[in-house]
Design an enzyme around this catalytic site. Sequence first.
Site, PDB file in Angstrom:
ATOM      1  N   CYS A  49     -73.658 -40.538   2.662  1.00 53.91           N
ATOM      2  CA  CYS A  49     -72.769 -40.603   1.504  1.00 53.91           C
ATOM      3  C   CYS A  49     -71.525 -39.791   1.853  1.00 53.91           C
ATOM      4  O   CYS A  49     -71.498 -39.066   2.858  1.00 53.91           O
ATOM      5  CB  CYS A  49     -73.465 -40.009   0.287  1.00 53.91           C
ATOM      6  SG  CYS A  49     -73.910 -38.284   0.543  1.00 53.91           S
ATOM      7  N   HIS A  64     -80.689 -33.025   5.446  1.00 49.17           N
ATOM      8  CA  HIS A  64     -82.139 -33.159   5.598  1.00 49.17           C
ATOM      9  C   HIS A  64     -82.461 -34.317   6.532  1.00 49.17           C
ATOM     10  O   HIS A  64     -83.039 -35.331   6.120  1.00 49.17           O
ATOM     11  CB  HIS A  64     -82.794 -33.322   4.218  1.00 49.17           C
ATOM     12  CG  HIS A  64     -82.676 -32.084   3.392  1.00 49.17           C
ATOM     13  ND1 HIS A  64     -82.856 -32.049   2.029  1.00 49.17           N
ATOM     14  CD2 HIS A  64     -82.378 -30.803   3.759  1.00 49.17           C
ATOM     15  CE1 HIS A  64     -82.676 -30.815   1.599  1.00 49.17           C
ATOM     16  NE2 HIS A  64     -82.379 -30.049   2.619  1.00 49.17           N
ATOM     17  N   HIS A  95     -75.426 -29.422  -0.710  1.00 48.80           N
ATOM     18  CA  HIS A  95     -76.219 -29.194  -1.938  1.00 48.80           C
ATOM     19  C   HIS A  95     -75.644 -28.084  -2.805  1.00 48.80           C
ATOM     20  O   HIS A  95     -76.005 -27.965  -3.965  1.00 48.80           O
ATOM     21  CB  HIS A  95     -77.636 -28.728  -1.593  1.00 48.80           C
ATOM     22  CG  HIS A  95     -78.374 -29.625  -0.675  1.00 48.80           C
ATOM     23  ND1 HIS A  95     -78.632 -30.925  -0.959  1.00 48.80           N
ATOM     24  CD2 HIS A  95     -78.931 -29.392   0.540  1.00 48.80           C
ATOM     25  CE1 HIS A  95     -79.304 -31.466   0.036  1.00 48.80           C
ATOM     26  NE2 HIS A  95     -79.499 -30.560   0.959  1.00 48.80           N
ATOM     27  N   CYS A 110     -70.715 -30.456  -1.872  1.00 45.33           N
ATOM     28  CA  CYS A 110     -70.182 -31.756  -2.287  1.00 45.33           C
ATOM     29  C   CYS A 110     -69.438 -31.586  -3.617  1.00 45.33           C
ATOM     30  O   CYS A 110     -69.978 -30.979  -4.551  1.00 45.33           O
ATOM     31  CB  CYS A 110     -71.325 -32.759  -2.451  1.00 45.33           C
ATOM     32  SG  CYS A 110     -70.754 -34.335  -3.110  1.00 45.33           S
ATOM     33  N   GLU A 168     -80.346 -27.932  -4.445  1.00 48.43           N
ATOM     34  CA  GLU A 168     -79.274 -28.223  -5.422  1.00 48.43           C
ATOM     35  C   GLU A 168     -79.640 -27.660  -6.795  1.00 48.43           C
ATOM     36  O   GLU A 168     -78.814 -27.030  -7.460  1.00 48.43           O
ATOM     37  CB  GLU A 168     -79.043 -29.736  -5.513  1.00 48.43           C
ATOM     38  CG  GLU A 168     -77.945 -30.096  -6.521  1.00 48.43           C
ATOM     39  CD  GLU A 168     -77.754 -31.605  -6.671  1.00 48.43           C
ATOM     40  OE1 GLU A 168     -77.877 -32.340  -5.674  1.00 48.43           O
ATOM     41  OE2 GLU A 168     -77.479 -32.044  -7.801  1.00 48.43           O
ATOM     42  N   SER A 183     -78.155 -34.558  -8.676  1.00 45.99           N
ATOM     43  CA  SER A 183     -77.324 -35.722  -8.336  1.00 45.99           C
ATOM     44  C   SER A 183     -78.096 -36.920  -7.800  1.00 45.99           C
ATOM     45  O   SER A 183     -77.580 -38.031  -7.807  1.00 45.99           O
ATOM     46  CB  SER A 183     -76.279 -35.300  -7.300  1.00 45.99           C
ATOM     47  OG  SER A 183     -76.919 -34.841  -6.127  1.00 45.99           O
ATOM     48  N   CYS A 185     -74.937 -38.936  -9.005  1.00 42.73           N
ATOM     49  CA  CYS A 185     -73.664 -39.256  -8.359  1.00 42.73           C
ATOM     50  C   CYS A 185     -73.534 -40.759  -8.078  1.00 42.73           C
ATOM     51  O   CYS A 185     -74.523 -41.496  -8.011  1.00 42.73           O
ATOM     52  CB  CYS A 185     -73.505 -38.448  -7.072  1.00 42.73           C
ATOM     53  SG  CYS A 185     -74.528 -39.016  -5.732  1.00 42.73           S
ATOM     54  N   SER A 244     -86.285 -35.457   2.800  1.00 42.53           N
ATOM     55  CA  SER A 244     -85.008 -35.741   2.137  1.00 42.53           C
ATOM     56  C   SER A 244     -85.272 -36.301   0.744  1.00 42.53           C
ATOM     57  O   SER A 244     -85.894 -37.362   0.593  1.00 42.53           O
ATOM     58  CB  SER A 244     -84.219 -36.754   2.989  1.00 42.53           C
ATOM     59  OG  SER A 244     -83.335 -37.487   2.175  1.00 42.53           O
ATOM     60  N   ASN A 296     -83.349 -37.656  -1.567  1.00 48.14           N
ATOM     61  CA  ASN A 296     -82.804 -38.961  -1.967  1.00 48.14           C
ATOM     62  C   ASN A 296     -83.473 -40.099  -1.204  1.00 48.14           C
ATOM     63  O   ASN A 296     -83.633 -41.192  -1.739  1.00 48.14           O
ATOM     64  CB  ASN A 296     -81.272 -38.966  -1.845  1.00 48.14           C
ATOM     65  CG  ASN A 296     -80.803 -39.068  -0.420  1.00 48.14           C
ATOM     66  OD1 ASN A 296     -80.712 -40.156   0.123  1.00 48.14           O
ATOM     67  ND2 ASN A 296     -80.521 -37.933   0.210  1.00 48.14           N
TER      68      ASN A 296
END
Length: 295
Positions: free
Chosen positions: A12, A41, A83, A105, A135, A172, A200, A229, A231
């Site tokens: 991203c 990650h 994060h 970010c 985060e 996020s 996000c 990770s 996400n």
Amino acid sequence: MKVIRAKSAGFCWGVERAIQVAREQADGGKRTVYTDGPLIHNNQMMTALSTEGVREVGDYRSSSSIELDEDERDDSVVVVRAHGISPERRKYLKGLDLPFKDATCPDVGIIAGKVRMHATKGYDVVIFGDPRHPEVIGLMGYAAGRGHAVQTEEDLGALPDFENGVVMVSQSTMFTHEFEHLSALLAQKYPELVVFDTICGATKERQSDLRQLVADGADAIVVIGGHHSANTCKLAKLAESQNRPTFHIETAEELDPCVMSEFQSVGVTAGASTPEFIIDAVCRSLESMEPSSEV
Ligand code: SF4
């Protein structure tokens, strides 16, 4: 085998930016860049970055103390991960007396700003997210003792009764439908609840592009990214919910040709911390496999 690659997969913009900051600071290996925990990650990318002078010194949660020898301080810089970190951790890192560069970010920075502003006004802050994720740990710091991390309806039920205003935000990388569900439940108890959907854009895009893989005819889905990770794990969970066999792998070596040959077409997506070279290798490997029978 037909391979359908998700429109958005892999890095991203926040992760790309953090890597760019670290690389710029490393200046081709001339300086050592210390990151407070893994910059991203993804083990393979961290290994690649280590050859360029990027070195992880903190821990996953950005909570442990960092000991540096005096000779390690020359030509070195501390970089904050995408994060983000809590205000307390920021103070601590700055106290190391090294040059300091913040690669948080901006999307996370916006969440932190909302949390801080509302906590300062006396709101209690409900954060939809994993309390162990860096985060969320950082955001809890901005809530200054007024933060409550929740992931489930049970967590909501266990919240204390709030007497002042309540605001709800999200980590996020969470699922939008789960955030909407939990925020609607909380609004039943607190009709004045202030809700900010802070998932996000990159996360939402990756989630909707994964659903599109199924619409485009994928028989199975391969999700690439670190098993640690957040996400990527979310993407794998979403893929499983689409009633398609799902394979969460870190590298192409984990693909089992016997198993994959059962499928005519495979959708490929990747977490926000997965580098392009790994996605390319997985796609090439799948394309070289023959389905066991034609439909
Ligand atoms: S997943 Fe979203 S919030 Fe996290 S680094 Fe990427 S763009 Fe930023």
